[in-house]
Design a protein around this motif. Sequence first.
Motif, PDB file in Angstrom:
ATOM      1  N   ILE A  12     -74.156 -47.221 -76.120  1.00 38.60           N
ATOM      2  CA  ILE A  12     -73.273 -46.174 -75.606  1.00 38.60           C
ATOM      3  C   ILE A  12     -72.051 -46.095 -76.510  1.00 38.60           C
ATOM      4  N   ASP A  13     -71.874 -44.956 -77.170  1.00 36.88           N
ATOM      5  CA  ASP A  13     -70.693 -44.713 -77.995  1.00 36.88           C
ATOM      6  C   ASP A  13     -69.761 -43.777 -77.246  1.00 36.88           C
ATOM      7  N   ILE A  14     -68.470 -44.094 -77.267  1.00 39.33           N
ATOM      8  CA  ILE A  14     -67.476 -43.288 -76.549  1.00 39.33           C
ATOM      9  C   ILE A  14     -66.393 -42.844 -77.517  1.00 39.33           C
ATOM     10  N   LEU A  15     -66.182 -41.548 -77.590  1.00 37.51           N
ATOM     11  CA  LEU A  15     -65.124 -40.986 -78.428  1.00 37.51           C
ATOM     12  C   LEU A  15     -63.907 -40.734 -77.561  1.00 37.51           C
ATOM     13  N   ARG A  69     -69.619 -49.119 -77.703  1.00 44.67           N
ATOM     14  CA  ARG A  69     -68.688 -48.984 -78.818  1.00 44.67           C
ATOM     15  C   ARG A  69     -67.715 -47.842 -78.533  1.00 44.67           C
ATOM     16  N   VAL A  70     -66.427 -48.169 -78.549  1.00 48.31           N
ATOM     17  CA  VAL A  70     -65.390 -47.168 -78.291  1.00 48.31           C
ATOM     18  C   VAL A  70     -64.713 -46.806 -79.612  1.00 48.31           C
ATOM     19  N   HIS A  71     -64.625 -45.519 -79.895  1.00 51.94           N
ATOM     20  CA  HIS A  71     -64.094 -45.042 -81.170  1.00 51.94           C
ATOM     21  C   HIS A  71     -62.867 -44.154 -80.953  1.00 51.94           C
ATOM     22  N   ASN A  72     -61.899 -44.302 -81.845  1.00 48.02           N
ATOM     23  CA  ASN A  72     -60.700 -43.464 -81.814  1.00 48.02           C
ATOM     24  C   ASN A  72     -60.962 -42.187 -82.603  1.00 48.02           C
ATOM     25  N   ILE A  73     -60.915 -41.056 -81.934  1.00 45.30           N
ATOM     26  CA  ILE A  73     -61.191 -39.771 -82.580  1.00 45.30           C
ATOM     27  C   ILE A  73     -60.234 -39.525 -83.742  1.00 45.30           C
ATOM     28  N   ARG A  74     -59.032 -40.046 -83.648  1.00 41.13           N
ATOM     29  CA  ARG A  74     -58.042 -39.815 -84.711  1.00 41.13           C
ATOM     30  C   ARG A  74     -58.490 -40.407 -86.048  1.00 41.13           C
ATOM     31  N   ASP A  75     -59.397 -41.372 -86.011  1.00 45.24           N
ATOM     32  CA  ASP A  75     -59.887 -41.971 -87.254  1.00 45.24           C
ATOM     33  C   ASP A  75     -60.634 -40.960 -88.116  1.00 45.24           C
ATOM     34  N   TRP A  76     -61.065 -39.877 -87.520  1.00 42.15           N
ATOM     35  CA  TRP A  76     -61.789 -38.848 -88.270  1.00 42.15           C
ATOM     36  C   TRP A  76     -60.926 -37.627 -88.592  1.00 42.15           C
ATOM     37  N   GLU A  86     -78.513 -38.042 -75.174  1.00 42.81           N
ATOM     38  CA  GLU A  86     -77.561 -37.052 -74.665  1.00 42.81           C
ATOM     39  C   GLU A  86     -76.217 -37.205 -75.364  1.00 42.81           C
ATOM     40  N   ILE A  87     -75.578 -36.068 -75.653  1.00 43.24           N
ATOM     41  CA  ILE A  87     -74.182 -36.046 -76.079  1.00 43.24           C
ATOM     42  C   ILE A  87     -73.423 -35.464 -74.897  1.00 43.24           C
ATOM     43  N   ILE A  88     -72.676 -36.317 -74.221  1.00 44.90           N
ATOM     44  CA  ILE A  88     -72.081 -35.972 -72.932  1.00 44.90           C
ATOM     45  C   ILE A  88     -70.589 -35.668 -73.084  1.00 44.90           C
ATOM     46  N   TYR A  89     -70.177 -34.555 -72.507  1.00 42.79           N
ATOM     47  CA  TYR A  89     -68.756 -34.208 -72.458  1.00 42.79           C
ATOM     48  C   TYR A  89     -68.301 -34.300 -71.010  1.00 42.79           C
ATOM     49  N   LEU A 136     -73.946 -40.761 -76.147  1.00 38.36           N
ATOM     50  CA  LEU A 136     -72.652 -40.557 -76.802  1.00 38.36           C
ATOM     51  C   LEU A 136     -71.777 -39.775 -75.823  1.00 38.36           C
ATOM     52  N   ILE A 137     -70.615 -40.325 -75.511  1.00 36.89           N
ATOM     53  CA  ILE A 137     -69.723 -39.731 -74.514  1.00 36.89           C
ATOM     54  C   ILE A 137     -68.427 -39.268 -75.180  1.00 36.89           C
ATOM     55  N   ILE A 138     -68.047 -38.022 -74.913  1.00 44.03           N
ATOM     56  CA  ILE A 138     -66.797 -37.476 -75.442  1.00 44.03           C
ATOM     57  C   ILE A 138     -65.780 -37.415 -74.314  1.00 44.03           C
TER      58      ILE A 138
END
Length: 224
Positions: A3-6, A34-41, A82-85, A108-110
């Motif tokens: 599970i990746d979380i943006l 895995r939790v990711h910081n959107i600002r990194d992109w 799934e890409i979940i918002y 993948l969760i946004i």
Amino acid sequence: MRIDILSVVPSLLESPFSDSIIKRAQDRKVVDIRVHNIRDWSKDKHKKIDDEPFGGIPGMVMTIQPVLDAITDLQQTCTYSEIIYLTPDGEQLKQGRVNQLSITGNLLIICGHYKGIDQRLRDNVVTLELSIGDYVLSGGELAAAVLTDAVVRLLPGAIGDEQSALTDSFQDMVLAPPVYTRPANYNGWEVPEILRSGDHAAIEKWMEEQAFQRTKTRRPDLLK
């Protein structure tokens, strides 16, 4: 499952995933979160990820570039079912959907923030939109924690007694019956005699009746 979380505020998710069932599931390699910081992109020199909306309405909107680039990069290393918002106007999250997600592949969760993400991401990238209730939060992080917890606890090996999850509320579209534990008498408050009878067939029938009556009283909408 992976599970990746943006997120715009990934620190909000540190505590929910560092204790109890979710931590044990990660330690047992049942799930990889895995939790990711959107600002990194963000390609903005100030790591800005929002801008004013067209139309002159108040507030800010998350821009396409950092979110899309993050998704694109993550898809190079993982295939998502799934890409979940997470959004207040999404499908209301219910146990049936949680069950379905728990037996799919990676997720993948946004996490939305401000007034949400640019609609074009929702139209062209997102595959599932979910809401945890008819109210608005400061961001999608708490909703992501709720969704992740609900899904992970159903994964094989996440909890000690896997049958326990099958008797939770909403699994059969009814609420769970009342539960009791020792001592059988506390301050004169007695556990129902049927539960101490040892008659498993009678106990099962009693629990079914209690579940039905509780649902009829508290959530009659479920019986429809």
